[in-house]
Design a protein around this motif. Structure first.
Motif, short mmCIF file in Angstrom:
data_model
loop_
_atom_site.label_atom_id
_atom_site.label_comp_id
_atom_site.label_asym_id
_atom_site.label_seq_id
_atom_site.Cartn_x
_atom_site.Cartn_y
_atom_site.Cartn_z
N GLU A 23 33.68 36.54 39.95
CA GLU A 23 34.20 35.18 39.81
C GLU A 23 35.68 35.09 40.18
O GLU A 23 36.17 34.02 40.53
N PHE A 24 36.39 36.20 40.09
CA PHE A 24 37.84 36.20 40.30
C PHE A 24 38.27 36.85 41.61
O PHE A 24 39.43 36.71 42.01
N LEU A 25 37.37 37.59 42.26
CA LEU A 25 37.73 38.37 43.44
C LEU A 25 37.25 37.72 44.73
O LEU A 25 36.16 37.14 44.78
N GLU A 26 38.06 37.86 45.76
CA GLU A 26 37.69 37.33 47.07
C GLU A 26 36.52 38.11 47.66
O GLU A 26 36.21 39.23 47.24
N ASP A 27 35.87 37.53 48.67
CA ASP A 27 34.73 38.15 49.32
C ASP A 27 35.04 39.57 49.78
O ASP A 27 36.13 39.84 50.31
N PHE A 77 47.73 56.37 40.79
CA PHE A 77 47.10 55.67 41.92
C PHE A 77 47.95 54.46 42.28
O PHE A 77 48.77 54.01 41.49
N GLU A 78 47.73 53.94 43.48
CA GLU A 78 48.52 52.81 43.95
C GLU A 78 47.61 51.69 44.43
O GLU A 78 46.65 51.91 45.16
N THR A 79 47.91 50.46 44.01
CA THR A 79 47.13 49.30 44.43
C THR A 79 47.58 48.85 45.82
O THR A 79 48.63 49.30 46.31
N PRO A 80 46.84 47.95 46.47
CA PRO A 80 47.22 47.48 47.80
C PRO A 80 48.64 46.91 47.88
O PRO A 80 49.30 47.02 48.91
N ASP A 106 45.07 43.72 42.48
CA ASP A 106 46.28 42.91 42.30
C ASP A 106 45.96 41.45 41.97
O ASP A 106 46.62 40.53 42.46
N ILE A 107 44.94 41.27 41.15
CA ILE A 107 44.54 39.94 40.71
C ILE A 107 44.86 39.78 39.23
O ILE A 107 44.50 40.63 38.40
N GLY A 108 45.53 38.70 38.87
CA GLY A 108 45.78 38.39 37.47
C GLY A 108 46.71 39.37 36.79
O GLY A 108 47.38 40.21 37.43
N GLY A 148 32.29 33.57 43.99
CA GLY A 148 33.39 33.44 43.03
C GLY A 148 33.80 32.00 42.80
O GLY A 148 33.99 31.24 43.75
N ASN A 149 34.00 31.64 41.53
CA ASN A 149 34.29 30.25 41.17
C ASN A 149 35.68 30.07 40.58
O ASN A 149 36.04 28.97 40.20
N PHE A 150 36.47 31.17 40.49
CA PHE A 150 37.82 31.05 39.94
C PHE A 150 38.78 31.94 40.73
O PHE A 150 39.68 32.56 40.17
N GLU A 151 38.57 32.03 42.03
CA GLU A 151 39.44 32.82 42.89
C GLU A 151 40.75 32.08 43.11
O GLU A 151 40.81 30.85 43.08
N ASP A 152 41.80 32.84 43.37
CA ASP A 152 43.12 32.28 43.68
C ASP A 152 43.68 31.43 42.55
O ASP A 152 44.49 30.52 42.78
N LYS A 153 43.25 31.70 41.32
CA LYS A 153 43.80 30.99 40.17
C LYS A 153 44.30 32.02 39.16
O LYS A 153 43.73 33.11 39.04
N PRO A 154 45.38 31.71 38.44
CA PRO A 154 45.93 32.67 37.48
C PRO A 154 44.92 33.03 36.38
O PRO A 154 44.27 32.15 35.81
#
Length: 542
Positions: free
Chosen positions: A256-260, A393-396, A313-315, A283-289
């Motif tokens: 629900e929170f992650l892009e395709d 580890f390192e995120t994008p 790197d979401i939220g 996903g129904n809540f992408e690109d939202k805090p």
């Protein structure tokens, strides 16, 4: 609280996490005794031994219990999450994970010697039949239920049944001092995993999930839809104290929170086979805090969601380091109504982290690591969290995250004081507040009839008389606290418990939220963050 009591609450809490492990099997008796010691006899040894005891031992022995003890020792050599589910517990476990059961839809206390309704489930069988909070259930069909002091599970078994069947109840309604005959048609009753949801701020919704059952994703979608209709453009997802559940449900929720095509997680079994799960277009809540709340009791599926969002790197992950369960179980039927949940793979977050904590020192040590975290100061200060540099580890976007022993949040919120945690335990685990309010309402429910839900939220205040009565109630149970130092918190919890029993868990959660340090931190972050939050104070070690 007296100094000698400083460690009582964390110790009791740690013990409450422990899991009992048992296993059973089908055995045969059709070979010669010599085969017991043959080279192909790993399974036969156990089979033969149990059958010899069954047929030849001088005294009558419950061999089922012997099997349980034997396989308990077997599973004790494995990981702490490979567990046996006996036939006697299978129905309850299945209902809990499915998210519903067939019954009459009431919650109750055994008050003195009588089943007394706390509340009915809205639109459930009892609600629709006119049963009300405070009603005493005296007789179910021809079974007398009062004066028996029967255990709760026995009461439940008399009220449950097949869907569509009827049960004739004799009810005593104290408020009218009369006895009623009410017939209830049993139906499916939901076991909610979305514990509560409400608007935290004008544009921010809040959803609390207590486990990941079959029904969880549908419940979440329904709650999210309603919050969006109320204006929610930001979301707090509360996964504190959530021990996990179905992996597939966690994947759907993370989607629900992650892009395709974003990686949610991957699993690896003993043969090295890797299976990856990716986000879809649903996903129904992408690109939202989104803010995800976790604590030391957030495990498994909760950690999958926190890890998936953090590594992409979401939220923002807020709270304290999670439990640290990175193993995946599969439930396997044993053919006699029992089952075993056996660990079949490990899961890894998108950056490749395993967050499974060590269980090399045994199951007891594994479940008591909370005490180790508590004593080290990790739950109080972010500076006390120790991580291995080799698990970096390192995120994008270049954020540093760590594997091993749970998900470390982006923003740390310390645990409350001993007395604050004691009050939380009295409200949750030990139900002191709920019991007290139940007895308070038993004396006079009529005084609250003048309140609507919104009026109760805005206007009702717990007075000093009720506060003092609660102190006396707790002191009679040998609990010592500095009650007056915690007066406002206690009064808030008293009000919340009245709200829950008169109105709904949602209203109770909304009231308790005013004394929730993590929610206060989210509100603060929502007004101050100009860029990406950073973890500070984490000490790496080689």
């Amino acid at each position: 609280m007296e100094k000698k009591n400083n460690y009582i609450w964390p110790t009791l809490f740690a013990l409450a996490v422990a899991i009992g492990i048992f296993i059973g099997g089908k055995l045969h008796f059709d070979d010669t005794p010599e085969k017991l010691f043959s080279t192909n006899s790993k399974k036969d040894k156990l089979n033969r031994l149990i059958d010899y005891i069954d047929y030849e031992y001088v005294d009558e022995i419950d061999t089922d219990s012997i099997v349980d003890v034997t396989v308990n020792n077997i599973l004790g050599k494995l990981d702490p999450h490979s567990v046996y589910i006996p036939k006697s517990e299978m129905e309850q476990v299945s209902e809990n994970m499915k998210g519903d059961f067939v019954g009459i839809g009431v919650s109750f206390y055994m008050y003195k010697d009588t089943i007394t309704v706390i509340r009915t489930i809205k639109n459930g069988p009892s609600y629709m039949s006119g049963i009300k909070p405070g009603d005493r259930i005296l007789i179910a069909d021809k079974d007398t239920l009062f004066g028996q002091r029967m255990p709760n599970n026995e009461v439940v078994s008399k009220l449950k049944g097949k869907i569509g069947t009827k049960v004739d109840l004799k009810i005593y309604r104290k408020s009218k001092n009369k006895t009623l005959n009410i017939t209830v048609t049993r139906d499916r009753v939901p076991i909610k995993s979305v514990e509560s949801y409400y608007m935290l701020k004008k544009d921010m919704g809040y959803i609390k999930i207590n486990r990941f059952a079959e029904s969880t994703f549908g419940e979440f979608k329904d709650a999210l839809r309603k919050l969006k209709l109320r204006g929610a453009q930001k979301l707090v997802l509360d996964l504190r104290d959530n021990p996990g559940g179905y992996l597939g449900i966690a994947e759907k929720l993370a989607d629900e929170f992650l892009e395709d095509n974003k990686l949610i997680l991957y699993t690896k079994n003993k043969k090295g086979r890797i299976k990856k799960a990716f986000a879809t277009r649903k996903g129904n809540f992408e690109d939202k805090p989104v803010y995800v709340l976790i604590n030391e009791r957030s495990a498994s599926a909760s950690e999958i969601i926190a890890g998936a969002l953090q590594d992409n790197d979401i939220g923002t992950i807020v709270g304290r380091r999670s439990f640290g369960k990175g193993l995946v179980q599969r439930e396997m039927d044993l053919g006699d109504g029992s089952a075993v949940r056996l660990t079949v793979s490990r899961y890894y977050t998108p950056t490749g982290r395993s967050i499974q904590k060590s269980y090399k020192k045994g199951h007891k040590d594994y479940y008591q690591k909370f005490l180790e975290r508590y004593r080290s100061g990790e739950l109080i200060s972010v500076d006390s969290i120790k991580v291995a540099d080799s698990l970096k580890f390192e995120t994008p976007k270049g954020k540093i995250v760590y594997g091993g022993g749970g998900i470390i949040p982006d923003v740390f919120v310390p645990i409350g004081s001993n007395e604050e945690e004691a009050i939380d335990s009295m409200d949750g685990t030990y139900e002191f507040f709920s019991r007290f309010i139940f007895e308070h309402l038993e004396k006079d429910r009529m005084q609250y009839l003048r309140f609507t839900k919104n009026q109760f939220l805005d206007e009702f205040r717990v007075d000093d008389i009720l506060f003092d009565e609660f102190i006396e109630f707790v002191l009679n149970r040998k609990i010592k606290l500095d009650f007056y130092a915690q007066e406002e918190r206690i009064k808030t919890y008293l009000k919340a418990n009245i709200a829950e029993q008169l109105f709904s868990p949602n209203l109770a959660a909304q009231i308790k939220g005013s004394y929730d340090s993590m929610l206060e931190k989210v509100k603060e972050l929502d007004t101050t963050f100009l860029g990406e939050p950073e973890i500070t104070g984490i000490k790496a070690r080689n």
